[in-house]
Every structure is written in C-alpha cells, then in structure tokens.
Motif scaffolding. Sequence first.
Motif, PDB file in Angstrom:
ATOM      1  N   ILE A   1       0.866  -1.180   0.000  1.00  0.00           N
ATOM      2  CA  ILE A   1       0.000   0.000   0.000  1.00  0.00           C
ATOM      3  C   ILE A   1       0.900   1.226   0.000  1.00  0.00           C
ATOM      4  CG2 ILE A   1      -1.921   1.210   1.108  1.00  0.00           C
ATOM      5  CD1 ILE A   1      -2.664  -1.608   0.374  1.00  0.00           C
ATOM      6  N   PRO A   2       1.163   1.834  -1.160  1.00  0.00           N
ATOM      7  CA  PRO A   2       2.023   3.015  -1.184  1.00  0.00           C
ATOM      8  C   PRO A   2       1.230   4.281  -0.868  1.00  0.00           C
ATOM      9  CG  PRO A   2       1.388   2.443  -3.410  1.00  0.00           C
ATOM     10  CD  PRO A   2       0.724   1.434  -2.506  1.00  0.00           C
ATOM     11  N   GLU A   3       1.862   5.204  -0.200  1.00  0.00           N
ATOM     12  CA  GLU A   3       1.253   6.509   0.079  1.00  0.00           C
ATOM     13  C   GLU A   3      -0.183   6.374   0.576  1.00  0.00           C
ATOM     14  OE1 GLU A   3       3.468   9.494  -2.968  1.00  0.00           O
ATOM     15  OE2 GLU A   3       2.003   8.169  -3.880  1.00  0.00           O
ATOM     16  N   ALA A   4      -0.308   5.745   1.731  1.00  0.00           N
ATOM     17  CA  ALA A   4      -1.642   5.501   2.290  1.00  0.00           C
ATOM     18  C   ALA A   4      -2.411   6.793   2.539  1.00  0.00           C
ATOM     19  CB  ALA A   4      -1.513   4.708   3.595  1.00  0.00           C
ATOM     20  N   HIS A   5      -1.688   7.905   2.660  1.00  0.00           N
ATOM     21  CA  HIS A   5      -2.380   9.178   2.926  1.00  0.00           C
ATOM     22  C   HIS A   5      -3.271   9.600   1.757  1.00  0.00           C
ATOM     23  CE1 HIS A   5       1.275  10.495   0.746  1.00  0.00           C
ATOM     24  NE2 HIS A   5       0.492  11.452   0.275  1.00  0.00           N
ATOM     25  N   ARG A   6      -3.016   9.062   0.571  1.00  0.00           N
ATOM     26  CA  ARG A   6      -3.844   9.406  -0.584  1.00  0.00           C
ATOM     27  C   ARG A   6      -5.263   8.843  -0.443  1.00  0.00           C
ATOM     28  NH1 ARG A   6      -1.243  11.640  -4.862  1.00  0.00           N
ATOM     29  NH2 ARG A   6       1.044  11.587  -4.866  1.00  0.00           N
ATOM     30  N   TRP A   7      -5.424   7.859   0.421  1.00  0.00           N
ATOM     31  CA  TRP A   7      -6.753   7.278   0.638  1.00  0.00           C
ATOM     32  C   TRP A   7      -7.589   8.120   1.601  1.00  0.00           C
ATOM     33  CZ3 TRP A   7      -6.078   1.219   1.124  1.00  0.00           C
ATOM     34  CH2 TRP A   7      -5.632   0.723  -0.109  1.00  0.00           C
ATOM     35  N   VAL A   8      -6.966   9.072   2.271  1.00  0.00           N
ATOM     36  CA  VAL A   8      -7.716   9.875   3.248  1.00  0.00           C
ATOM     37  C   VAL A   8      -7.766  11.356   2.882  1.00  0.00           C
ATOM     38  CG1 VAL A   8      -7.228   8.281   5.139  1.00  0.00           C
ATOM     39  CG2 VAL A   8      -5.688  10.204   4.741  1.00  0.00           C
ATOM     40  N   LYS A   9      -7.247  11.696   1.715  1.00  0.00           N
ATOM     41  CA  LYS A   9      -7.344  13.090   1.270  1.00  0.00           C
ATOM     42  C   LYS A   9      -7.348  13.153  -0.254  1.00  0.00           C
ATOM     43  CE  LYS A   9      -2.406  14.256   1.222  1.00  0.00           C
ATOM     44  NZ  LYS A   9      -1.368  15.163   1.752  1.00  0.00           N
ATOM     45  N   ASN A  10      -7.926  14.213  -0.773  1.00  0.00           N
ATOM     46  CA  ASN A  10      -7.966  14.449  -2.225  1.00  0.00           C
ATOM     47  C   ASN A  10      -8.563  13.274  -3.000  1.00  0.00           C
ATOM     48  OD1 ASN A  10      -6.599  16.849  -1.633  1.00  0.00           O
ATOM     49  ND2 ASN A  10      -4.605  15.898  -1.938  1.00  0.00           N
ATOM     50  N   CYS A  11      -9.584  12.660  -2.431  1.00  0.00           N
ATOM     51  CA  CYS A  11     -10.244  11.536  -3.089  1.00  0.00           C
ATOM     52  C   CYS A  11     -11.037  12.037  -4.303  1.00  0.00           C
ATOM     53  CB  CYS A  11     -11.189  10.844  -2.110  1.00  0.00           C
ATOM     54  SG  CYS A  11     -12.081   9.453  -2.804  1.00  0.00           S
ATOM     55  N   LYS A  12     -10.867  11.356  -5.446  1.00  0.00           N
ATOM     56  CA  LYS A  12     -11.525  11.790  -6.671  1.00  0.00           C
ATOM     57  C   LYS A  12     -13.029  11.512  -6.650  1.00  0.00           C
ATOM     58  CE  LYS A  12      -7.362  11.110  -9.461  1.00  0.00           C
ATOM     59  NZ  LYS A  12      -6.746  10.363 -10.581  1.00  0.00           N
ATOM     60  N   GLU A  13     -13.409  10.393  -6.035  1.00  0.00           N
ATOM     61  CA  GLU A  13     -14.823  10.021  -6.005  1.00  0.00           C
ATOM     62  C   GLU A  13     -15.135   9.275  -4.723  1.00  0.00           C
ATOM     63  OE1 GLU A  13     -18.139   8.018  -9.035  1.00  0.00           O
ATOM     64  OE2 GLU A  13     -15.998   7.663  -9.330  1.00  0.00           O
ATOM     65  N   LEU A  14     -16.143   9.740  -4.003  1.00  0.00           N
ATOM     66  CA  LEU A  14     -16.547   9.139  -2.740  1.00  0.00           C
ATOM     67  C   LEU A  14     -18.017   8.762  -2.831  1.00  0.00           C
ATOM     68  CD1 LEU A  14     -15.235   8.620   0.091  1.00  0.00           C
ATOM     69  CD2 LEU A  14     -16.311  10.742   0.835  1.00  0.00           C
ATOM     70  N   LEU A  15     -18.307   7.457  -2.717  1.00  0.00           N
ATOM     71  CA  LEU A  15     -19.672   6.961  -2.873  1.00  0.00           C
ATOM     72  C   LEU A  15     -20.120   6.205  -1.634  1.00  0.00           C
ATOM     73  CD1 LEU A  15     -19.420   5.518  -6.515  1.00  0.00           C
ATOM     74  CD2 LEU A  15     -20.278   7.770  -5.815  1.00  0.00           C
ATOM     75  N   PRO A  16     -21.409   6.260  -1.299  1.00  0.00           N
ATOM     76  CA  PRO A  16     -21.930   5.444  -0.190  1.00  0.00           C
ATOM     77  C   PRO A  16     -21.724   3.965  -0.493  1.00  0.00           C
ATOM     78  CG  PRO A  16     -23.509   7.130  -0.838  1.00  0.00           C
ATOM     79  CD  PRO A  16     -22.448   7.115  -1.894  1.00  0.00           C
ATOM     80  N   SER A  17     -21.313   3.209   0.503  1.00  0.00           N
ATOM     81  CA  SER A  17     -21.056   1.784   0.311  1.00  0.00           C
ATOM     82  C   SER A  17     -22.359   1.027   0.076  1.00  0.00           C
ATOM     83  CB  SER A  17     -20.337   1.208   1.527  1.00  0.00           C
ATOM     84  OG  SER A  17     -20.225  -0.197   1.443  1.00  0.00           O
ATOM     85  N   SER A  18     -22.339   0.119  -0.874  1.00  0.00           N
ATOM     86  CA  SER A  18     -23.510  -0.719  -1.145  1.00  0.00           C
ATOM     87  C   SER A  18     -23.612  -1.864  -0.142  1.00  0.00           C
ATOM     88  CB  SER A  18     -23.433  -1.281  -2.572  1.00  0.00           C
ATOM     89  OG  SER A  18     -22.231  -1.998  -2.746  1.00  0.00           O
ATOM     90  N   TYR A  19     -22.500  -2.144   0.551  1.00  0.00           N
ATOM     91  CA  TYR A  19     -22.473  -3.250   1.516  1.00  0.00           C
ATOM     92  C   TYR A  19     -22.831  -2.771   2.918  1.00  0.00           C
ATOM     93  CZ  TYR A  19     -20.616  -7.069   4.353  1.00  0.00           C
ATOM     94  OH  TYR A  19     -20.480  -8.087   5.263  1.00  0.00           O
ATOM     95  N   ASN A  20     -22.337  -1.613   3.294  1.00  0.00           N
ATOM     96  CA  ASN A  20     -22.585  -1.054   4.623  1.00  0.00           C
ATOM     97  C   ASN A  20     -22.878   0.434   4.476  1.00  0.00           C
ATOM     98  OD1 ASN A  20     -22.368   0.035   7.253  1.00  0.00           O
ATOM     99  ND2 ASN A  20     -21.037  -1.639   7.899  1.00  0.00           N
ATOM    100  N   LYS A  21     -24.093   0.845   4.817  1.00  0.00           N
ATOM    101  CA  LYS A  21     -24.519   2.222   4.613  1.00  0.00           C
ATOM    102  C   LYS A  21     -23.742   3.223   5.468  1.00  0.00           C
ATOM    103  CE  LYS A  21     -29.239   0.972   3.306  1.00  0.00           C
ATOM    104  NZ  LYS A  21     -30.693   1.114   3.623  1.00  0.00           N
TER     105      LYS A  21
END
Length: 404
Positions: A161-181
């Motif tokens: 998992i490189p640059e894990a901070h990219r998963w918590v900032k500057n996200c291009k698209e954020l969608l509600p989870s279909s598995y867990n609301k």
Amino acid sequence: MMLRNLKRLLCQGHKLESDSFLRAGPRAWQSTAVNQDAQLAPERSSVPEKPRAIFRTNESDPANHTEEHVGHYYSIPFQEVKVILPHGLPARFQLQMKTFNEACFMVRKPSLELLSYLKHTNFAYPAVRYIIYGKKSTGKTMTLCHAIHYCARQNWLVLHIPEAHRWVKNCKELLPSSYNKERFDQPLEASTWLKNFAVTNKHFLKEIKTQQKYMWSKRESTEEGTPLISVVDQGLNRVKNASDIVGVVLKELKRQSSQGTFKLLVAVDGVNSLWGKTTLKKEDRSMVAPEELTLIHNLRKMMTNDWTGGAIVTTLSQTGSLFQPRQAYLPSELLGKEGFETLDPFVPIEVLNYTDLEFESCYQYYLERKWLQHEKASTNDGRMELHFLSGGNPGVFERICSFL
C-alpha cells in the motif's frame, strides 16, 4: 531594531558567499546557508583530494547483502522494477531513474537490520509488526522498497500500500457503500490499487482460490473455489464494486497465509494515515472519519497480528500526518493514542541521515552519472559545501544537486 540587524547580517552573507560555487539564488540553501572566504579558496583547492570510496556492488540480490555492502549501490533491471514496484517508489526517485537510465538502491544499515529480522522470522507465530520511522526525507520509503525487493525475490506475496495518505485526502470520487450504509467507497483508488497488485502477484492470484461464496448483487456472485485473479478482474471491470473486492482479497490472503500456503508481506507506506484525520467531507459537510472508509476499514484489519505466515512492515510519514506538527516524527507523535495502542507491540527501526560513508557514496554516484555539472562540484570545497548545506539528509542533498 532586531529585524534591521538581521537584514544587515543577511546582506553581509550574500557578499561573503560571492565566491561560493553555489551562487546566491531564490533557494534558501543557495542564499544564506554557507559563508566562504575568497582569500582562502586557493589554499583549500590545493589540498589533495581524499581517495574516493567504492560506491557500487555487483551483488544485486538483497538476500546476500551484508555489512560489507553498506553505502554501496546495487542496480535492479527496469523490467523487475515494473513488476515488483509498479507503484510506491518516491516521485523524485522515479525521475532520477529516467534521467540516469538505471534503477539503483543504496544498501543502508536500517535495511540490513530489517532484512535480518525477516530472515530469522518464525512464521508459526503471529505476524511481527515493524515500524520504519525517522525525520523527513531520510529514506524511509526506500528502506521499505528494499524490503519489498527482498521479499519478492524470496517468492513472498507482496501486499503493498504506497502513500496511504492518498486514501484519506484528495479523493476523486466518494460513494456510499452498497455493503454497509455507514461506510464510503473509493472506487477509483481501489481499482488503481487492484491493477498494480495484480501486476506484482499475478502468478499467486492464479493459484489462490476463494474459500467461500461472495454476493455482489442479486444476480452477481463469486463462487467458492474461484481463482483470486478472477475476483481482481471483476474489481477492474466493475469499478463500483472495487472497494468491496479489495476487502475480499485482503480477507482471503490473511486467512490462507495462516495455512502456510505462501508467505505474505503487508507493506504500508504512511501507516499513520490510518488513524489520523481526513480531508474528505460528507454531503452534510461534516468530516469523514478514517474508519468510515471501506478501504481503511479493511486495511486496519491487516494491521492486527491475529494471523501467521508473514510480516507487517510499515513506515511513518510526515506527509500523511494531517494536522500534525511538521517536526513530529516519533511513533508516539504520528500514530496518536489509538494507532499506537493498535500496533503495539512493534519493532521500531529508525532511519537517520547519511553517514559520512553513505554521503561520499551518493556524492560519487552523482558525479559518475554527470548529475553534478558545476566545475567546482568535484573539488573538496564543493563536496564539503554540499555536505554542510544538506546536513547529510538524502532528500535535501538530492534537491540541491538537481540545481547544479
């Protein structure tokens, strides 16, 4: 009054350094970092130069690296880099690879310490957690990459998992989870990671099969016994499900590594991002917590040492420590209370600035690759000035040299 005096001092500094080979410029290190006396220059330049250190080794297998190789560079074929490290190398190192037309890693003591631990691991016991830490730009990510290269050569399955901070900032698209609301999916980040993960571990994913059935919708499902490469392909073709498919992949690998089928390396660059704050916002403008992200939720499960057959190697990153003091670098500072307690116990590995030997080796490497073009860069004066300006910090040294 103090500001006026300081102004005069800086002006004097510019005059004193007029004969320095690093002319005054817009950069701080080029303007006021060093003062040189022009009258002493001829005397110093007449001093014979010290013998140059040997800075390369033909031993390209990390498993054979010993104390004798410390400070030496070893090369990795480009094709191997594309497979083992399709992502995760520092951006400036990638530019350097293109410029030098080769990929070279320096063998350093923190890397040898980590490799020694991995070589003597008893895989019947729970996975040991290692945290690589140090001040900014000392080479933490490169130490992690050295370990990844070793494990790949030893036929480990590498979950990087490189640059894990990219998963918590500057996200291009954020969608509600279909598995867990209560969670949010990041389909683009998930599909990008799956693509690179498949490149590195394709031969493993063809052999590993799912051990249970997974339902994606009323019509789509993955049957028990399906090769994991098919699951990954589904995440690439159906990007909407990519975040949940990453969770399935991590779950299967964690379960099956404990069965002794393969050795698993979980390598996370910037693990402190998993317990910090995010810059992502919900529709009501409130901030998203890290645990509300599907990717972070699943990755946190891999950080627990309730599985066997592998190792967890992580780094701490100031880049990923949002809303933290810039000078913070210790595990207790960057992980916070929750992160520290989750990862404890762990083995800390500190990465320091270059030693004199390592600096000399890097300096000679830059000279050999014609990276240092200034006429005084190859002199003793030039070498000492570069060492002083950079403080022996690998990242600062590379940035200074890029202007010469």
